[in-house]
Design a protein around this motif. Sequence first.
Motif, PDB file in Angstrom:
ATOM      1  N   ALA A  73       0.879  -1.177   0.052  1.00  0.00           N
ATOM      2  CA  ALA A  73       0.051   0.068  -0.067  1.00  0.00           C
ATOM      3  C   ALA A  73       1.045   1.252  -0.034  1.00  0.00           C
ATOM      4  CB  ALA A  73      -0.992   0.205   1.159  1.00  0.00           C
ATOM      5  N   VAL A  74       1.915   1.327   0.628  1.00  0.00           N
ATOM      6  CA  VAL A  74       2.830   2.293   0.905  1.00  0.00           C
ATOM      7  C   VAL A  74       3.595   2.583  -0.619  1.00  0.00           C
ATOM      8  CG1 VAL A  74       5.178   3.426   1.839  1.00  0.00           C
ATOM      9  CG2 VAL A  74       3.012   2.392   3.281  1.00  0.00           C
ATOM     10  N   LYS A  75       3.950   1.398  -1.014  1.00  0.00           N
ATOM     11  CA  LYS A  75       4.651   1.336  -2.319  1.00  0.00           C
ATOM     12  C   LYS A  75       3.573   2.100  -3.508  1.00  0.00           C
ATOM     13  CE  LYS A  75       7.065  -1.247  -6.054  1.00  0.00           C
ATOM     14  NZ  LYS A  75       7.546  -2.405  -6.434  1.00  0.00           N
ATOM     15  N   GLN A  76       2.506   1.590  -3.568  1.00  0.00           N
ATOM     16  CA  GLN A  76       1.378   2.090  -4.401  1.00  0.00           C
ATOM     17  C   GLN A  76       1.054   3.535  -4.149  1.00  0.00           C
ATOM     18  OE1 GLN A  76      -2.403  -0.075  -4.020  1.00  0.00           O
ATOM     19  NE2 GLN A  76      -3.313   0.865  -6.135  1.00  0.00           N
ATOM     20  N   ALA A  77       0.900   3.724  -3.052  1.00  0.00           N
ATOM     21  CA  ALA A  77       0.438   5.063  -2.319  1.00  0.00           C
ATOM     22  C   ALA A  77       1.858   6.188  -3.378  1.00  0.00           C
ATOM     23  CB  ALA A  77       0.313   5.541  -1.151  1.00  0.00           C
ATOM     24  N   ALA A  78       3.225   5.723  -2.838  1.00  0.00           N
ATOM     25  CA  ALA A  78       4.362   6.484  -3.351  1.00  0.00           C
ATOM     26  C   ALA A  78       4.150   6.518  -5.019  1.00  0.00           C
ATOM     27  CB  ALA A  78       5.399   5.965  -2.920  1.00  0.00           C
ATOM     28  N   GLU A  79       3.983   5.494  -5.614  1.00  0.00           N
ATOM     29  CA  GLU A  79       3.808   5.420  -7.142  1.00  0.00           C
ATOM     30  C   GLU A  79       2.767   6.577  -7.713  1.00  0.00           C
ATOM     31  OE1 GLU A  79       3.282   1.617  -8.065  1.00  0.00           O
ATOM     32  OE2 GLU A  79       5.496   0.869  -8.024  1.00  0.00           O
ATOM     33  N   GLN A  80       1.686   6.514  -7.044  1.00  0.00           N
ATOM     34  CA  GLN A  80       0.461   7.288  -7.124  1.00  0.00           C
ATOM     35  C   GLN A  80       1.005   8.964  -7.102  1.00  0.00           C
ATOM     36  OE1 GLN A  80      -2.894   6.155  -5.231  1.00  0.00           O
ATOM     37  NE2 GLN A  80      -3.172   4.379  -6.346  1.00  0.00           N
ATOM     38  N   ALA A  81       1.481   8.844  -5.841  1.00  0.00           N
ATOM     39  CA  ALA A  81       1.892  10.354  -5.593  1.00  0.00           C
ATOM     40  C   ALA A  81       3.150  10.813  -6.539  1.00  0.00           C
ATOM     41  CB  ALA A  81       2.577  10.310  -4.268  1.00  0.00           C
ATOM     42  N   ALA A  82       4.041  10.135  -7.004  1.00  0.00           N
ATOM     43  CA  ALA A  82       4.954  10.288  -8.106  1.00  0.00           C
ATOM     44  C   ALA A  82       4.332  10.721  -9.284  1.00  0.00           C
ATOM     45  CB  ALA A  82       6.027   9.288  -8.006  1.00  0.00           C
ATOM     46  N   ALA A  83       3.267   9.690  -9.810  1.00  0.00           N
ATOM     47  CA  ALA A  83       2.718   9.893 -11.075  1.00  0.00           C
ATOM     48  C   ALA A  83       1.929  11.323 -10.901  1.00  0.00           C
ATOM     49  CB  ALA A  83       1.655   8.852 -11.309  1.00  0.00           C
ATOM     50  N   LYS A  84       1.037  11.518  -9.878  1.00  0.00           N
ATOM     51  CA  LYS A  84       0.362  12.857  -9.506  1.00  0.00           C
ATOM     52  C   LYS A  84       1.453  14.131  -9.712  1.00  0.00           C
ATOM     53  CE  LYS A  84      -3.489  11.105  -7.150  1.00  0.00           C
ATOM     54  NZ  LYS A  84      -4.429  11.297  -5.993  1.00  0.00           N
ATOM     55  N   GLN A  85       2.698  13.738  -9.152  1.00  0.00           N
ATOM     56  CA  GLN A  85       3.600  14.912  -9.217  1.00  0.00           C
ATOM     57  C   GLN A  85       4.071  15.195 -10.533  1.00  0.00           C
ATOM     58  OE1 GLN A  85       6.988  14.403  -6.430  1.00  0.00           O
ATOM     59  NE2 GLN A  85       7.864  16.237  -6.902  1.00  0.00           N
TER      60      GLN A  85
END
Length: 361
Positions: free
Chosen positions: A180-192
């Motif tokens: 979940a942390v990795k997915q959240a980080a990937e989503q945050a990176a994609a949004k950024q």
Amino acid sequence: MASNRPAPQGVYVQNDDDFGGYEDQSWEEWNPTEESIRPVRGRHRVHKKGGGGLARSSTVLGVGVIAAVGAGGIATAQGGKPPVSIEMPDMSAVTDSLPEAKSLPGVGSLISDGSDDSASADNGVTTAAAPLSAAGLSTADAEQGTTDAGEALRARIMEQAENQQDQADDAVQKAAEEAAVKQAAEQAAAKQSAAEKKIAADKAAAKKKAEAEAKRKAEAERLAKLAKSFTLPVASYTLTGTFGQPGSMWSSGYHTGLDFAAPTGTPIKAIHSATVKEAGWAGAYGYRTVLELDDGTELWFCHQSSMNVSVGQKVTTGEVIGRVGATGNVTGAHLHLEVHPGGDATGVDPAAWLRGKGQSL
């Protein structure tokens, strides 16, 4: 000192009763003295007869029974085998003659109830706190009230299984949390990344828009400056023919200029400062005046009713060079204007050229 004869030797005969005891058949009166009852020292020892021997044998048998019971409990807890059945003889007849078991060497420590701990410690003997029947039980089991070794082993196995399951559940939960942390980080990176791309695109669009606006302003300034040095050939007119318009009335198959319809005699003005290159009759063009600009562009003014300039004359912007007419191949009074950059025979659209000089048609 007076002495008595030694104590008589007894003659023992087995009784007929159910207890299997012995009866002394040589009973007689005997007066013991200090000498006669003094214990024999050295190699010889006085042995008890009758009930004493039976008591010691019974005690040993009791210890064996205790050990067997303990061993049976261990076997049951470890291998699941049924305990060995031991039949105990009726010892009620000799109970009174049995010594206390804890007084026997090596036995008291096995069945100690804790009352003689201090005495044992003083003698340097370490005693066991738990009975043999509790073999396989730990202190934690005893504190939990478990008294059966098999049940204690089962409880330990179940506890170990539960601990392993808890560890497995913790591992699964930890893996899920990490995912979940990795997915959240990937989503945050994609949004950024998307936000950065949008910002870059907005900046590029803003820059492009600013450049276009600057270019437009520059062009407007240029045209405004040119407008002061260029003008339309007639003040009041109606456009009746455009460049490139097809038709059989033109020898080239299409219209090569721009027609400004106006009444005959309407003044024709010089579009820009130039030099008069030609002024006279031109066949199908009627009376025609050709002005040459500084860049070599030729402007043809055709179908004039009259001309006011001559070859080689310098004219300025807005100066009248002739009048609108209907000479040559025409269907009505109008000014036919052509633009030939560099003096080429093939002209360009006069409307576009005029707009490029800041003129509005």
